[in-house]
Design an enzyme around this catalytic site. Structure first.
Site, PDB file in Angstrom:
ATOM      1  N   THR A  27       0.824  -1.216   0.000  1.00  0.00           N
ATOM      2  CA  THR A  27       0.000   0.000   0.000  1.00  0.00           C
ATOM      3  C   THR A  27       0.853   1.259   0.000  1.00  0.00           C
ATOM      4  O   THR A  27       0.537   2.240  -0.688  1.00  0.00           O
ATOM      5  CB  THR A  27      -0.943   0.009   1.218  1.00  0.00           C
ATOM      6  OG1 THR A  27      -1.775  -1.158   1.173  1.00  0.00           O
ATOM      7  CG2 THR A  27      -1.821   1.244   1.220  1.00  0.00           C
ATOM      8  N   CYS A  28       1.948   1.213   0.738  1.00  0.00           N
ATOM      9  CA  CYS A  28       2.829   2.379   0.830  1.00  0.00           C
ATOM     10  C   CYS A  28       3.485   2.680  -0.518  1.00  0.00           C
ATOM     11  O   CYS A  28       3.635   3.840  -0.905  1.00  0.00           O
ATOM     12  CB  CYS A  28       3.900   2.136   1.891  1.00  0.00           C
ATOM     13  SG  CYS A  28       3.239   1.633   3.494  1.00  0.00           S
TER      14      CYS A  28
END
Length: 205
Positions: free
Chosen positions: A93-94
């Site tokens: 996600t990052c």
């Protein structure tokens, strides 16, 4: 060293977490950050209006490839700064959403008066530098290493991932800081990604 307690009244509304607003979650008495040797006591919950702990330090690599150190005070004094944190560099996600979103919106954020955009993670400066280069953050996002989670713990944003073999990390968040004071704080539950995007900060400017 005896803890110092700061009375806060009345209680204030926190920015939205998910689809609801957290109201009355700031307790009437909270610990404030006080230096005791090299250790800092934790803030129970950072709130809008709080001052960030000015003498805490981050590491980063400059454009010439030299490791540098910067204090929170030097980073934020007299400036409008966006700080966003991620649980870990190179994580899905990052890497696919959170950091790229701020890279994409960097010029737009700066056109609205933001002086610096910085990404914080509990990783070392070498990892943060490599991660930034891999996604094209150079010149747009300052990649700050909070290697021992000192900053995350000081603002009450630490995330215990020991059960996953990842140690202590930072909760995901995005904040707008003006001259060291928190003006907007979008703090996620754990590693969720619902209220801390670049668009969320832009909508608050």
């Amino acid at each position: 060293m005896q803890q110092q307690i700061l009375a806060r009244a009345p209680m204030r509304a926190m920015p939205a977490l998910g689809n609801k607003t957290m109201t009355g979650q700031i307790v009437s008495q909270r610990m404030i950050v006080r230096r005791s040797g090299s250790r800092f006591m934790k803030i129970e919950a950072l709130a809008v209006g709080d001052k960030l702990p000015a003498d805490l330090k981050f590491n980063f690599f400059d454009a010439e490839g030299n490791m540098q150190e910067i204090t929170v005070g030097n980073l934020t004094k007299g400036k409008k700064v966006v700080l966003f944190a991620v649980p870990g560099a190179f994580t899905p996600t990052c890497s696919l959403k959170h950091l790229p979103g701020f890279i994409e919106k960097a010029d737009e954020l700066k056109s609205k008066g933001v002086d610096t955009i910085a990404c914080i993670s509990v990783n070392d400066a070498f990892v943060m530098d490599a991660w930034g280069k891999s996604v094209g953050a150079d010149g747009k996002i300052l990649m700050l290493a909070d290697g021992s989670a000192v900053f995350a713990k000081a603002i009450g944003a630490e995330l215990d991932l020991n059960d996953k073999g990842l140690g202590v990390r930072s909760r995901r968040y995005a904040m707008l800081v003006d001259d060291g004071a928190v003006k907007v704080l979008n703090l996620e539950e754990g590693g969720a990604f619902t209220v801390s995007s670049a668009d969320d900060i832009l909508s608050a400017l």
